[in-house]
Design a protein around this motif. Structure first.
Motif, PDB file in Angstrom:
ATOM      1  N   UNK A  76       0.866  -1.176   0.000  1.00 53.09           N
ATOM      2  CA  UNK A  76       0.000   0.000   0.000  1.00 53.09           C
ATOM      3  C   UNK A  76       0.906   1.230   0.000  1.00 53.09           C
ATOM      4  N   UNK A  77       0.907   1.949  -1.089  1.00 48.37           N
ATOM      5  CA  UNK A  77       1.786   3.105  -1.224  1.00 48.37           C
ATOM      6  C   UNK A  77       1.310   4.253  -0.331  1.00 48.37           C
ATOM      7  N   UNK A  78       2.195   5.190   0.005  1.00 51.99           N
ATOM      8  CA  UNK A  78       1.758   6.384   0.740  1.00 51.99           C
ATOM      9  C   UNK A  78       0.636   7.089  -0.013  1.00 51.99           C
ATOM     10  N   UNK A  79      -0.417   7.446   0.699  1.00 52.58           N
ATOM     11  CA  UNK A  79      -1.564   8.090   0.082  1.00 52.58           C
ATOM     12  C   UNK A  79      -1.289   9.563  -0.158  1.00 52.58           C
ATOM     13  N   UNK A  93      -6.613  -3.378   7.870  1.00 52.64           N
ATOM     14  CA  UNK A  93      -7.745  -4.194   7.436  1.00 52.64           C
ATOM     15  C   UNK A  93      -7.402  -5.038   6.215  1.00 52.64           C
ATOM     16  N   UNK A  94      -6.650  -4.496   5.271  1.00 50.88           N
ATOM     17  CA  UNK A  94      -6.289  -5.265   4.089  1.00 50.88           C
ATOM     18  C   UNK A  94      -5.362  -6.429   4.435  1.00 50.88           C
ATOM     19  N   UNK A  95      -4.623  -6.308   5.534  1.00 46.62           N
ATOM     20  CA  UNK A  95      -3.706  -7.379   5.929  1.00 46.62           C
ATOM     21  C   UNK A  95      -4.444  -8.629   6.401  1.00 46.62           C
ATOM     22  N   UNK A  96      -5.752  -8.523   6.650  1.00 49.81           N
ATOM     23  CA  UNK A  96      -6.520  -9.706   7.045  1.00 49.81           C
ATOM     24  C   UNK A  96      -6.945 -10.535   5.837  1.00 49.81           C
ATOM     25  N   UNK A 102      -0.028 -11.543   0.956  1.00 52.52           N
ATOM     26  CA  UNK A 102       1.125 -11.220   1.792  1.00 52.52           C
ATOM     27  C   UNK A 102       1.304  -9.711   1.710  1.00 52.52           C
ATOM     28  N   UNK A 103       0.893  -9.015   2.759  1.00 56.53           N
ATOM     29  CA  UNK A 103       0.863  -7.549   2.757  1.00 56.53           C
ATOM     30  C   UNK A 103       2.163  -7.003   3.351  1.00 56.53           C
ATOM     31  N   UNK A 104       2.866  -6.196   2.575  1.00 54.54           N
ATOM     32  CA  UNK A 104       4.117  -5.608   3.048  1.00 54.54           C
ATOM     33  C   UNK A 104       3.820  -4.566   4.122  1.00 54.54           C
ATOM     34  N   UNK A 105       4.522  -4.639   5.236  1.00 58.31           N
ATOM     35  CA  UNK A 105       4.354  -3.672   6.313  1.00 58.31           C
ATOM     36  C   UNK A 105       4.565  -2.264   5.778  1.00 58.31           C
ATOM     37  N   UNK A 157       7.746   2.338   3.256  1.00 59.03           N
ATOM     38  CA  UNK A 157       8.311   3.688   3.332  1.00 59.03           C
ATOM     39  C   UNK A 157       9.836   3.655   3.327  1.00 59.03           C
ATOM     40  N   UNK A 158      10.425   2.699   4.047  1.00 65.30           N
ATOM     41  CA  UNK A 158      11.882   2.614   4.112  1.00 65.30           C
ATOM     42  C   UNK A 158      12.475   2.297   2.742  1.00 65.30           C
ATOM     43  N   UNK A 159      11.860   1.362   2.032  1.00 64.90           N
ATOM     44  CA  UNK A 159      12.378   0.998   0.714  1.00 64.90           C
ATOM     45  C   UNK A 159      12.233   2.149  -0.281  1.00 64.90           C
ATOM     46  N   UNK A 160      11.144   2.860  -0.186  1.00 64.17           N
ATOM     47  CA  UNK A 160      10.959   4.018  -1.068  1.00 64.17           C
ATOM     48  C   UNK A 160      11.980   5.111  -0.760  1.00 64.17           C
ATOM     49  N   UNK A 161      12.232   5.347   0.524  1.00 58.12           N
ATOM     50  CA  UNK A 161      13.217   6.369   0.901  1.00 58.12           C
ATOM     51  C   UNK A 161      14.615   5.980   0.443  1.00 58.12           C
ATOM     52  N   UNK A 162      14.955   4.705   0.583  1.00 61.93           N
ATOM     53  CA  UNK A 162      16.266   4.236   0.130  1.00 61.93           C
ATOM     54  C   UNK A 162      16.425   4.393  -1.375  1.00 61.93           C
ATOM     55  N   UNK A 163      15.304   4.346  -2.069  1.00 61.12           N
ATOM     56  CA  UNK A 163      15.337   4.528  -3.526  1.00 61.12           C
ATOM     57  C   UNK A 163      15.280   5.994  -3.921  1.00 61.12           C
ATOM     58  N   UNK A 164      15.289   6.892  -2.930  1.00 65.83           N
ATOM     59  CA  UNK A 164      15.282   8.320  -3.210  1.00 65.83           C
ATOM     60  C   UNK A 164      13.912   8.898  -3.486  1.00 65.83           C
ATOM     61  N   UNK A 165      12.861   8.161  -3.117  1.00 64.33           N
ATOM     62  CA  UNK A 165      11.492   8.629  -3.347  1.00 64.33           C
ATOM     63  C   UNK A 165      10.954   9.177  -2.029  1.00 64.33           C
ATOM     64  N   UNK A 166      11.135  10.468  -1.817  1.00 70.04           N
ATOM     65  CA  UNK A 166      10.844  11.077  -0.520  1.00 70.04           C
ATOM     66  C   UNK A 166       9.460  11.687  -0.436  1.00 70.04           C
ATOM     67  N   UNK A 167       8.750  11.810  -1.532  1.00 67.49           N
ATOM     68  CA  UNK A 167       7.439  12.443  -1.521  1.00 67.49           C
ATOM     69  C   UNK A 167       6.483  11.654  -2.403  1.00 67.49           C
ATOM     70  N   UNK A 168       5.197  11.932  -2.237  1.00 63.20           N
ATOM     71  CA  UNK A 168       4.212  11.266  -3.090  1.00 63.20           C
ATOM     72  C   UNK A 168       4.396  11.669  -4.554  1.00 63.20           C
TER      73      UNK A 168
END
Length: 292
Positions: free
Chosen positions: A55-58, A78-81, A85-88, A93-104
Protein backbone atom coordinates in the motif's frame (compact mmCIF):
# COMPACT_ATOMS: atom_id res chain seq x y z
CA UNK A 1 4.02 12.34 31.05
CA UNK A 2 1.38 13.04 28.43
CA UNK A 3 -0.52 10.30 26.68
CA UNK A 4 -1.77 11.81 23.46
CA UNK A 5 -4.72 10.96 21.24
CA UNK A 6 -2.23 9.12 19.07
CA UNK A 7 -1.19 6.76 21.86
CA UNK A 8 -0.21 3.54 20.16
CA UNK A 9 -2.41 0.67 21.29
CA UNK A 10 -1.87 -2.77 19.82
CA UNK A 11 -4.90 -4.96 20.48
CA UNK A 12 -4.87 -8.67 19.81
CA UNK A 13 -7.73 -11.16 19.94
CA UNK A 14 -6.56 -14.74 20.28
CA UNK A 15 -8.50 -17.91 19.73
CA UNK A 16 -7.74 -21.56 19.08
CA UNK A 17 -6.46 -22.03 15.55
CA UNK A 18 -5.62 -18.46 14.57
CA UNK A 19 -5.44 -14.80 15.48
CA UNK A 20 -6.26 -11.31 14.25
CA UNK A 21 -4.48 -8.07 15.09
CA UNK A 22 -5.78 -4.48 14.87
CA UNK A 23 -3.35 -1.66 15.58
CA UNK A 24 -2.71 1.98 14.84
CA UNK A 25 0.76 1.49 13.40
CA UNK A 26 1.46 -2.23 13.19
CA UNK A 27 0.06 -4.97 11.01
CA UNK A 28 0.05 -8.75 11.28
CA UNK A 29 -0.25 -10.66 8.04
CA UNK A 30 -1.30 -14.23 7.36
CA UNK A 31 1.22 -16.61 5.78
CA UNK A 32 1.76 -16.10 2.08
CA UNK A 33 -0.89 -17.80 -0.01
CA UNK A 34 1.85 -19.32 -2.12
CA UNK A 35 5.55 -18.82 -2.56
CA UNK A 36 6.18 -20.22 -6.06
CA UNK A 37 5.14 -19.20 -9.53
CA UNK A 38 3.31 -22.40 -10.45
CA UNK A 39 -0.17 -21.10 -9.64
CA UNK A 40 -2.07 -18.01 -10.72
CA UNK A 41 -5.32 -16.86 -9.19
CA UNK A 42 -7.81 -14.70 -11.04
CA UNK A 43 -10.75 -12.62 -9.95
CA UNK A 44 -14.23 -12.79 -11.45
CA UNK A 45 -13.12 -10.65 -14.41
CA UNK A 46 -10.28 -13.01 -15.25
CA UNK A 47 -7.49 -10.65 -14.18
CA UNK A 48 -4.57 -12.23 -12.37
CA UNK A 49 -4.48 -11.31 -8.69
CA UNK A 50 -1.11 -10.52 -7.10
CA UNK A 51 0.39 -12.53 -4.25
CA UNK A 52 2.34 -9.79 -2.43
CA UNK A 53 0.92 -6.28 -2.07
CA UNK A 54 2.25 -2.89 -0.99
CA UNK A 55 0.00 0.00 0.00
CA UNK A 56 1.79 3.11 -1.22
CA UNK A 57 1.76 6.38 0.74
CA UNK A 58 -1.56 8.09 0.08
CA UNK A 59 -1.90 11.54 -1.40
CA UNK A 60 -3.59 13.72 1.19
CA UNK A 61 -6.15 15.97 -0.50
CA UNK A 62 -7.53 17.26 2.80
CA UNK A 63 -6.47 20.05 5.14
CA UNK A 64 -5.65 17.61 7.96
CA UNK A 65 -2.01 16.60 8.33
CA UNK A 66 -3.06 13.83 10.71
CA UNK A 67 -5.17 12.19 8.00
CA UNK A 68 -2.00 11.10 6.19
CA UNK A 69 -0.99 8.93 9.14
CA UNK A 70 -4.36 7.61 10.28
CA UNK A 71 -6.14 6.66 7.07
CA UNK A 72 -3.40 4.76 5.29
CA UNK A 73 -2.39 2.74 8.36
CA UNK A 74 -6.01 1.88 9.04
CA UNK A 75 -6.47 0.62 5.48
CA UNK A 76 -3.29 -1.47 5.73
CA UNK A 77 -4.49 -3.02 8.98
CA UNK A 78 -7.75 -4.19 7.44
CA UNK A 79 -6.29 -5.27 4.09
CA UNK A 80 -3.71 -7.38 5.93
CA UNK A 81 -6.52 -9.71 7.04
CA UNK A 82 -7.09 -10.75 3.41
CA UNK A 83 -5.39 -13.60 1.59
CA UNK A 84 -2.37 -11.62 0.47
CA UNK A 85 1.12 -11.22 1.79
CA UNK A 86 0.86 -7.55 2.76
CA UNK A 87 4.12 -5.61 3.05
CA UNK A 88 4.35 -3.67 6.31
CA UNK A 89 3.79 0.03 5.69
CA UNK A 90 7.06 0.86 7.46
CA UNK A 91 8.96 -1.46 5.10
CA UNK A 92 7.26 0.22 2.16
CA UNK A 93 8.31 3.69 3.33
CA UNK A 94 11.88 2.61 4.11
CA UNK A 95 12.38 1.00 0.71
CA UNK A 96 10.96 4.02 -1.07
CA UNK A 97 13.22 6.37 0.90
CA UNK A 98 16.27 4.24 0.13
CA UNK A 99 15.34 4.53 -3.53
CA UNK A 100 15.28 8.32 -3.21
CA UNK A 101 11.49 8.63 -3.35
CA UNK A 102 10.84 11.08 -0.52
CA UNK A 103 7.44 12.44 -1.52
CA UNK A 104 4.21 11.27 -3.09
CA UNK A 105 5.14 13.30 -6.17
CA UNK A 106 8.38 11.32 -6.50
CA UNK A 107 6.44 8.08 -6.12
CA UNK A 108 3.82 9.00 -8.70
CA UNK A 109 6.58 9.84 -11.18
CA UNK A 110 7.64 6.19 -11.19
CA UNK A 111 5.87 3.55 -13.23
CA UNK A 112 4.05 0.70 -11.45
CA UNK A 113 6.67 -1.74 -12.74
CA UNK A 114 9.50 0.35 -11.26
CA UNK A 115 7.73 0.61 -7.91
CA UNK A 116 7.04 -3.12 -7.79
CA UNK A 117 10.71 -3.82 -8.43
CA UNK A 118 11.79 -1.42 -5.69
CA UNK A 119 9.33 -2.91 -3.19
CA UNK A 120 9.64 -6.57 -4.20
CA UNK A 121 5.89 -7.04 -4.71
CA UNK A 122 3.60 -7.91 -7.59
CA UNK A 123 0.68 -5.73 -6.54
CA UNK A 124 0.24 -2.06 -5.62
CA UNK A 125 -2.52 -0.07 -3.97
CA UNK A 126 -2.56 3.65 -4.77
CA UNK A 127 -4.71 5.94 -2.67
CA UNK A 128 -6.01 9.48 -2.24
CA UNK A 129 -7.49 10.78 1.02
CA UNK A 130 -10.44 12.87 -0.10
CA UNK A 131 -12.21 13.56 3.22
CA UNK A 132 -11.08 13.85 6.83
CA UNK A 133 -13.37 16.37 8.47
CA UNK A 134 -15.35 16.98 11.64
CA UNK A 135 -17.91 19.57 12.70
CA UNK A 136 -19.78 19.87 15.96
CA UNK A 137 -23.35 20.53 17.08
CA UNK A 138 -23.74 20.23 20.83
CA UNK A 139 -22.20 16.93 21.95
CA UNK A 140 -22.60 15.44 18.49
CA UNK A 141 -19.86 15.29 15.87
CA UNK A 142 -20.49 15.19 12.13
CA UNK A 143 -17.70 13.08 10.68
CA UNK A 144 -16.55 12.32 7.14
CA UNK A 145 -13.62 10.15 6.05
CA UNK A 146 -13.15 9.33 2.37
CA UNK A 147 -10.65 7.64 0.07
CA UNK A 148 -10.06 6.77 -3.56
CA UNK A 149 -8.17 3.49 -4.04
CA UNK A 150 -6.73 1.76 -7.12
CA UNK A 151 -5.38 -1.81 -6.90
CA UNK A 152 -2.97 -2.90 -9.66
CA UNK A 153 -1.57 -6.34 -10.47
CA UNK A 154 1.86 -7.16 -11.91
CA UNK A 155 0.66 -6.24 -15.42
CA UNK A 156 -0.45 -2.81 -14.12
CA UNK A 157 -4.07 -3.84 -14.72
CA UNK A 158 -6.69 -2.39 -12.42
CA UNK A 159 -8.16 -5.33 -10.49
CA UNK A 160 -10.16 -3.12 -8.13
CA UNK A 161 -11.02 0.55 -7.93
CA UNK A 162 -13.23 2.29 -5.39
CA UNK A 163 -14.28 5.72 -4.16
CA UNK A 164 -16.02 5.85 -0.83
CA UNK A 165 -16.83 8.32 1.94
CA UNK A 166 -17.92 7.32 5.43
CA UNK A 167 -20.18 9.95 7.02
CA UNK A 168 -21.66 9.70 10.47
CA UNK A 169 -23.34 11.78 13.15
CA UNK A 170 -21.61 10.60 16.29
CA UNK A 171 -22.57 11.21 19.88
CA UNK A 172 -24.97 10.19 22.61
CA UNK A 173 -24.59 8.22 25.79
CA UNK A 174 -23.80 4.54 26.19
CA UNK A 175 -24.05 2.27 29.23
CA UNK A 176 -21.95 -0.69 28.09
CA UNK A 177 -18.43 -1.09 29.53
CA UNK A 178 -16.64 0.26 26.47
CA UNK A 179 -19.17 3.06 26.14
CA UNK A 180 -18.57 4.11 29.74
CA UNK A 181 -14.94 4.76 28.91
CA UNK A 182 -15.95 6.73 25.83
CA UNK A 183 -18.45 8.79 27.80
CA UNK A 184 -15.58 10.22 29.84
CA UNK A 185 -14.24 11.77 26.63
CA UNK A 186 -17.44 13.44 25.45
CA UNK A 187 -17.03 16.59 27.55
CA UNK A 188 -13.99 17.65 25.52
CA UNK A 189 -15.52 18.05 22.08
CA UNK A 190 -12.25 18.23 20.18
CA UNK A 191 -11.16 14.92 21.73
CA UNK A 192 -14.52 13.36 21.02
CA UNK A 193 -14.35 14.41 17.39
CA UNK A 194 -10.89 12.90 16.93
CA UNK A 195 -12.10 9.64 18.47
CA UNK A 196 -14.93 9.41 15.98
CA UNK A 197 -12.64 10.26 13.09
CA UNK A 198 -10.62 7.18 14.06
CA UNK A 199 -13.79 5.12 14.26
CA UNK A 200 -15.03 6.35 10.88
CA UNK A 201 -11.67 5.53 9.28
CA UNK A 202 -11.74 2.10 10.90
CA UNK A 203 -15.31 1.42 9.72
CA UNK A 204 -14.43 2.55 6.21
CA UNK A 205 -11.35 0.32 6.10
CA UNK A 206 -13.36 -2.68 7.30
CA UNK A 207 -16.04 -2.18 4.65
CA UNK A 208 -13.49 -1.72 1.87
CA UNK A 209 -11.66 -4.89 2.93
CA UNK A 210 -14.93 -6.80 2.47
CA UNK A 211 -15.26 -5.43 -1.06
CA UNK A 212 -11.66 -5.95 -2.14
CA UNK A 213 -11.14 -9.02 -4.38
CA UNK A 214 -8.92 -11.71 -2.95
CA UNK A 215 -7.90 -15.29 -3.68
CA UNK A 216 -10.59 -17.74 -2.64
CA UNK A 217 -8.35 -19.93 -0.51
CA UNK A 218 -8.86 -19.52 3.25
CA UNK A 219 -11.94 -17.34 2.73
CA UNK A 220 -14.02 -19.77 4.76
CA UNK A 221 -11.91 -19.29 7.87
CA UNK A 222 -13.88 -17.17 10.29
CA UNK A 223 -11.68 -14.55 11.89
CA UNK A 224 -12.26 -12.49 15.00
CA UNK A 225 -13.45 -8.95 14.38
CA UNK A 226 -12.43 -5.84 16.34
CA UNK A 227 -14.98 -3.07 15.85
CA UNK A 228 -13.73 -0.45 18.28
CA UNK A 229 -10.80 0.30 20.60
CA UNK A 230 -10.83 3.18 23.11
CA UNK A 231 -8.76 4.31 26.08
CA UNK A 232 -9.18 6.89 28.82
CA UNK A 233 -5.84 8.65 28.34
CA UNK A 234 -6.72 10.64 25.24
CA UNK A 235 -5.40 14.20 25.48
CA UNK A 236 -4.70 13.96 29.22
CA UNK A 237 -1.63 14.35 31.36
CA UNK A 238 -1.26 11.08 33.25
CA UNK A 239 0.96 10.92 36.31
CA UNK A 240 2.40 8.02 38.22
CA UNK A 241 -0.43 6.36 40.13
CA UNK A 242 -3.08 7.29 37.54
CA UNK A 243 -5.14 4.53 35.97
CA UNK A 244 -5.33 3.97 32.21
CA UNK A 245 -8.54 2.22 31.16
CA UNK A 246 -8.86 0.37 27.86
CA UNK A 247 -11.99 -0.89 26.15
CA UNK A 248 -12.48 -3.09 23.12
CA UNK A 249 -15.57 -4.11 21.15
CA UNK A 250 -15.40 -7.22 19.01
CA UNK A 251 -16.30 -10.84 18.51
CA UNK A 252 -17.78 -12.24 21.74
CA UNK A 253 -16.53 -15.26 23.65
CA UNK A 254 -12.80 -14.88 22.97
CA UNK A 255 -9.69 -13.85 24.89
CA UNK A 256 -8.48 -10.28 24.43
CA UNK A 257 -5.38 -8.37 25.49
CA UNK A 258 -3.94 -4.93 24.81
CA UNK A 259 -0.25 -4.19 24.30
CA UNK A 260 0.71 -0.56 24.94
CA UNK A 261 4.20 0.63 24.05
CA UNK A 262 6.10 1.24 27.28
CA UNK A 263 3.47 -0.48 29.43
CA UNK A 264 3.43 -4.08 28.20
CA UNK A 265 0.55 -6.53 27.91
CA UNK A 266 -2.75 -5.74 29.63
CA UNK A 267 -5.31 -8.53 29.94
CA UNK A 268 -8.88 -7.56 29.08
CA UNK A 269 -11.95 -9.15 30.64
CA UNK A 270 -15.19 -9.73 28.76
CA UNK A 271 -17.59 -7.76 30.96
CA UNK A 272 -20.48 -8.29 28.53
CA UNK A 273 -20.63 -10.27 25.26
CA UNK A 274 -18.20 -8.60 22.89
CA UNK A 275 -17.26 -5.90 25.44
CA UNK A 276 -13.70 -6.33 26.73
CA UNK A 277 -12.28 -3.96 29.35
CA UNK A 278 -9.10 -3.66 31.40
CA UNK A 279 -6.92 -1.14 33.18
CA UNK A 280 -3.40 -0.54 34.39
CA UNK A 281 -1.98 1.80 37.04
CA UNK A 282 1.04 3.75 35.80
CA UNK A 283 4.11 3.21 37.94
CA UNK A 284 7.71 4.39 37.75
CA UNK A 285 8.71 1.39 35.62
CA UNK A 286 6.85 2.89 32.66
CA UNK A 287 9.11 3.89 29.80
CA UNK A 288 7.91 7.48 29.41
CA UNK A 289 9.80 8.01 26.16
CA UNK A 290 7.76 5.22 24.55
CA UNK A 291 4.34 6.55 25.50
CA UNK A 292 4.85 10.30 25.89
Amino acid sequence: MKILSALLIVVTILFTGGCAVSTTDTIATMPALKTGDSETVSDADGKVLPRTVAVLPFRNLTDSEFAYTVVRRTMVNHFSTLNYRMLNWQDVDQRLQLAGLASTADIMAKSPAELMQILGVDGLIYGNITHYDKTFAGIYANISVGVELTFLNSAAEVVWEVKDVRRSHAGGVSVNPVGLIMNALVAAKHIYGDLNLYRAADDLGRDLARQMPQPARLEQRERPVITNVVHSGVGQYLRYGDKLEIGLEGTPGLTAAASVDGLGIIDLTEAEPGQYVGSVVLDRNVNTEAVA
